[in-house]
Write an enzyme that holds these catalytic residues in place. Structure first.
Site, PDB file in Angstrom:
ATOM      1  N   ASP A   1      95.931  42.430-128.364  1.00 52.42           N
ATOM      2  CA  ASP A   1      95.012  43.025-129.343  1.00 52.42           C
ATOM      3  C   ASP A   1      93.661  43.250-128.666  1.00 52.42           C
ATOM      4  O   ASP A   1      93.109  42.328-128.059  1.00 52.42           O
ATOM      5  CB  ASP A   1      94.861  42.073-130.534  1.00 52.42           C
ATOM      6  CG  ASP A   1      93.895  42.565-131.595  1.00 52.42           C
ATOM      7  OD1 ASP A   1      93.414  43.709-131.504  1.00 52.42           O
ATOM      8  OD2 ASP A   1      93.620  41.792-132.532  1.00 52.42           O
TER       9      ASP A   1
ATOM     10  N   HIS B   1      97.673  43.760-132.743  1.00 53.58           N
ATOM     11  CA  HIS B   1      96.742  44.043-133.827  1.00 53.58           C
ATOM     12  C   HIS B   1      97.463  44.711-135.010  1.00 53.58           C
ATOM     13  O   HIS B   1      98.232  45.644-134.831  1.00 53.58           O
ATOM     14  CB  HIS B   1      95.606  44.950-133.360  1.00 53.58           C
ATOM     15  CG  HIS B   1      94.518  45.053-134.386  1.00 53.58           C
ATOM     16  ND1 HIS B   1      93.519  44.106-134.487  1.00 53.58           N
ATOM     17  CD2 HIS B   1      94.289  45.928-135.387  1.00 53.58           C
ATOM     18  CE1 HIS B   1      92.729  44.429-135.496  1.00 53.58           C
ATOM     19  NE2 HIS B   1      93.174  45.522-136.058  1.00 53.58           N
TER      20      HIS B   1
ATOM     21  N   SER C   1      91.196  42.273-139.691  1.00 52.44           N
ATOM     22  CA  SER C   1      90.644  43.404-138.946  1.00 52.44           C
ATOM     23  C   SER C   1      89.263  43.775-139.500  1.00 52.44           C
ATOM     24  O   SER C   1      88.364  42.940-139.505  1.00 52.44           O
ATOM     25  CB  SER C   1      91.629  44.579-138.991  1.00 52.44           C
ATOM     26  OG  SER C   1      91.275  45.591-138.081  1.00 52.44           O
TER      27      SER C   1
END
Length: 406
Positions: free
Chosen positions: A346, A376, A192
């Site tokens: 995501d 995600h 991320s």
């Protein structure tokens, strides 16, 4: 503000109560796609997420602590006990706190070294939050792992996190002999926001002749641009946890400016001048995304007016150290072998797909692993309070297998 000890004990119970209430409300404004891995469990995770956010808002209004402070408390994790297979040290690399994981087993030669940057939107996350993930990677790949505690936003704005990650990486590469690591086998890795930082560090080091060349970069559902929050994945997955479309813009603005002013204009695309949007359209463009990722529907965009005052506050979004997808080809073609993990559900999926194309177009070898049922943040839940997902374990094992192939 510091929370009284008694309140700290009561907060998790209150968060649970709010979470249960959220479940009873049926989560009307959020989306749990039927194809996602273990949808019932994800619904529970979402309830905890929303409950935490709601309680954090209440605490902020009462002046006890900020919503972000409370969110960090809930997510902070805990330091685990001794690991029978690993030596673990808390150190500082060039004044940046790090945690080093080194396998206890003897090795025939020098090991690979992995510098890990945690996720959390540049706002959340810590060494403890990612302790289980880093231990697993170190044990299973038999590698030395260095987890970096970079400074967090909004207290520390861009480029603080990037600079900490870069400085810790350079320190490690210059002192590599102390850790039994092969200087030709150093990998940067992150998930991320950490994937964003890994990509930025990798680009910066690509042209350095005074340091060994990085062996690889591992980008786990990375966020790589803030020009276009209207790519297909942003609309298809706008309400899918753990990262909603609005929160993606919120985190990017917190990192850049330390606040989320002009979030709506950024979401609509009013923050980028037409000429600049045209310049970067060769790289940030839904046409570069394979058609099979658009079958769930693509929302037609209505034109938005450019607002110069907003651009003035966010123009650093065009810097590659913040948005690595915008780096010039001359940099991208120098990058090391790459591993990119994306998740179908995501908002950041298309960032990863667009960067994959850029790397391949520039002759960089890419291993791509796509979790068809992933969302995600799924890897950050690995072995986390009974909230792990099989798809997250598959994703983490794909990272380990890539490392073993190097």
């Amino acid at each position: 503000a510091l929370l009284p000890a008694l309140l700290l004990l009561l907060l998790p119970l209150a968060a649970l109560a709010v979470a249960l209430a959220t479940v009873l409300l049926g989560l009307p404004s959020y989306d749990i796609p039927p194809g996602v891995n273990q949808p019932a469990k994800l619904r529970l995770v979402l309830a905890v997420l929303l409950g935490t956010a709601a309680l954090g808002k209440i605490l902020e209004k009462t002046g006890l602590c900020s919503q972000i402070t409370f969110g960090r408390y809930v997510r902070q994790g805990r330091k685990l006990g001794v690991d029978p297979k690993l030596f673990i040290w808390d150190l500082q690399f060039n004044k940046v706190p790090v945690r080093v994981y080194q396998p206890k087993a003897t090795s025939d030669g020098r090991r690979r070294g992995i510098i890990f940057f945690h996720g959390g939107g540049w706002v959340f996350g810590s060494l403890d939050t990612y302790e289980k993930v880093c231990r697993y990677i170190s044990r299973e790949s038999e590698s030395v792992v260095v987890s970096v505690q970079y400074r967090l936003a909004p207290e520390h704005k861009y480029p603080a996190a990037y600079e900490d990650c870069l400085n810790a990486t350079i320190y490690f590469m210059k002192n590599i002999e102390h850790y039994g690591v092969d200087p030709a086998n150093v990998i940067v890795c992150g998930d991320s926001a950490g994937g964003n930082l890994a990509a930025a560090v990798s680009q910066t080091l690509a042209g350095r002749s005074d340091l060994p060349r990085l062996r690889a970069q591992i980008l786990i559902y990375p966020g790589l641009q803030a020009l276009d929050f209207n790519l297909p994945s942003y609309h298809q997955n706008r309400g899918v946890p753990l990262l909603f479309r609005e929160r993606a813009a919120f985190f990017a603005l917190q990192y850049l400016n330390g606040d989320a002013l002009h979030m709506q204009e950024v979401l609509e695309g009013s923050h980028i001048p037409p000429d600049m949007r045209l310049k970067y359209r060769k790289w940030v463009n839904p046409d570069n995304i394979p058609e099979k990722f658009k079958v769930r529907g693509v929302k037609p965009l209505r034109p938005t007016d450019f607002i110069a005052e907003v651009y003035e506050t966010v123009k650093r979004f065009c810097e590659p150290n913040l948005c690595p997808l915008l780096a010039e080809d001359a940099i991208v073609h120098q990058l090391p072998e790459s591993f990119i993990l994306t998740c179908e559900y995501d908002v950041l999926r298309d960032d990863g797909l667009l960067y994959k194309k850029r790397l391949e177009d520039n002759g960089v070898r890419v291993t791509w692993y796509h979790l068809e049922d992933g969302f995600h943040g799924i890897i950050s839940l690995f072995d986390y309070c009974g909230l792990s997902f099989p798809a997250g374990k598959r994703g983490l094992d794909s990272v380990v297998n890539f490392l073993k192939s190097l």
